[in-house]
Structures are given as C-alpha cells and as structure tokens.
Design a protein around this motif. Structure first.
Motif, PDB file in Angstrom:
ATOM      1  N   ASN A  94       0.830  -1.215   0.000  1.00  0.00           N
ATOM      2  CA  ASN A  94       0.000   0.000   0.000  1.00  0.00           C
ATOM      3  C   ASN A  94       0.858   1.257   0.000  1.00  0.00           C
ATOM      4  N   ARG A  95       1.907   1.285   0.808  1.00  0.00           N
ATOM      5  CA  ARG A  95       2.783   2.460   0.858  1.00  0.00           C
ATOM      6  C   ARG A  95       3.569   2.621  -0.444  1.00  0.00           C
ATOM      7  N   LEU A  96       4.009   1.508  -1.013  1.00  0.00           N
ATOM      8  CA  LEU A  96       4.743   1.582  -2.280  1.00  0.00           C
ATOM      9  C   LEU A  96       3.834   2.026  -3.421  1.00  0.00           C
ATOM     10  N   VAL A  97       2.565   1.580  -3.409  1.00  0.00           N
ATOM     11  CA  VAL A  97       1.596   2.040  -4.412  1.00  0.00           C
ATOM     12  C   VAL A  97       1.369   3.535  -4.237  1.00  0.00           C
ATOM     13  N   ARG A  98       1.162   3.961  -2.995  1.00  0.00           N
ATOM     14  CA  ARG A  98       0.941   5.385  -2.704  1.00  0.00           C
ATOM     15  C   ARG A  98       2.096   6.241  -3.232  1.00  0.00           C
ATOM     16  N   ASP A  99       3.314   5.722  -3.124  1.00  0.00           N
ATOM     17  CA  ASP A  99       4.496   6.469  -3.552  1.00  0.00           C
ATOM     18  C   ASP A  99       4.818   6.281  -5.036  1.00  0.00           C
ATOM     19  N   GLY A 100       3.994   5.519  -5.755  1.00  0.00           N
ATOM     20  CA  GLY A 100       4.191   5.330  -7.190  1.00  0.00           C
ATOM     21  C   GLY A 100       5.334   4.406  -7.553  1.00  0.00           C
ATOM     22  N   LEU A 101       5.790   3.568  -6.601  1.00  0.00           N
ATOM     23  CA  LEU A 101       6.927   2.686  -6.852  1.00  0.00           C
ATOM     24  C   LEU A 101       6.503   1.307  -7.340  1.00  0.00           C
TER      25      LEU A 101
END
Length: 177
Positions: free
Chosen positions: A97-104
């Motif tokens: 979820n955090r990586l998706v949020r950051d566009g990674l």
C-alpha cells in the motif's frame, strides 16, 4: 560501523556472568548466544536503515522492490511475495500500500486468477531500487567481519535456521533420460 562510544564492558558477557551467579549456568551460554544475535541484528539494521534513509526506504520496502526487480517482468503474485519474504500477509499488504501510494509499484489483476493480484514494479520503482542497491551493497561488502568469519557465520546460522524448520534441502531432481 560504530557511531557511538563503546561501552566499557560487554553487557552480554556481564549478563552471562550474572546468569551463572544466580544459578542459571546451564542457560547462560544459550542466553548469551540469543542476545548476541539479537544485538547484532540491531546493529546491522541500524547500518541498513542509515544507508536507505536518503532513498526514503525501510528495509521492508527495499526487500519488496528488490524481489520484484529480480523477476523477469518486474512483477509477481502477491501470494508469492508473502511466501518469499517470509513476512505476515498484513505486513506485506501494508508495505505494498505504501509503495503504491508512492508510485513505486502498482497492483494489477492476475491474468489467470481473478481472485489474485499481481504487484508490479513501476519505472520510478525500478530506478530507485537500483540506486538503493548500489548504496546498500557498500554495507554488504563490509559487514564488519572478515570474509572467513562471514562465511562461517552464514554456515552456522543456516544450520540453525534449517534445524528450526525455516527451510529444507531441495529435493534432488531425477537425472534426464
């Protein structure tokens, strides 16, 4: 490697002395081994976190991105990520979820299983993981032990992990006909 003033005495050796003095001598060596591994993990994780901080990555986020970058297409099923990282599914979901949020990374539907999801590395994620890996390899090149000691430590810990049921030797493959 060490960023603070060393203690005047090894607290684990003192704990072992105290363990023995209090009648727990049969457990003193094991206590020393366990607490030594735990303290070493803290020291190494501190080095890793300081190295990854400029990239705004935790080690969990680094591992996820590196795992994806190792795949041919930069993607894999979420269930495979959970299995390979040996982390609780909730932790993996939070990291994704955090990586998706950051566009990674991005989530994609699985092409063959409508119930499953794929996690895919994005171009910014691939760029970041490659740069972060170069920096982190500086820690791995010099973990703080000689090459011989590092090899022996890996052997000892692998034997411990195997005996604890962490992994099994691969089943031998039949010879080709």
């Amino acid at each position: 490697m060490n960023r603070r003033k060393p203690l005047p005495v090894d607290p684990i050796a003192e704990a072992k002395r105290q363990w023995t003095a209090h009648g727990w001598g049969n457990a003193a060596t094991g206590m020393s081994a366990v607490t030594s591994v735990m303290r070493t993990q803290q020291l190494l994780l501190g080095r890793i976190e300081r190295t990854l901080k400029p990239f705004e990555l935790s080690f969990a986020r680094f591992e996820m991105l590196r795992l994806l970058a190792f795949t041919r297409e930069g993607r894999m099923p979420l269930a495979s990520v959970i299995s390979r990282l040996q982390v609780h599914p909730t932790s993996v979901t939070n990291t994704v979820n955090r990586l998706v949020r950051d566009g990674l990374v991005k989530r994609e539907p699985h092409p063959e299983d409508g119930r499953a999801a794929l996690v895919s590395l994005t171009p910014p994620g691939r760029d970041l993981i490659e740069r972060a890996t170069v920096s982190l390899n500086e820690v791995f090149v010099d973990p703080g032990l000689s090459d011989e000691d590092t090899t022996e430590l890996v052997r000892l810990l692998a034997r411990f992990r195997k005996q604890a049921g962490d992994f099994a030797d691969p089943t031998p493959q039949p010879e080709p006909l």
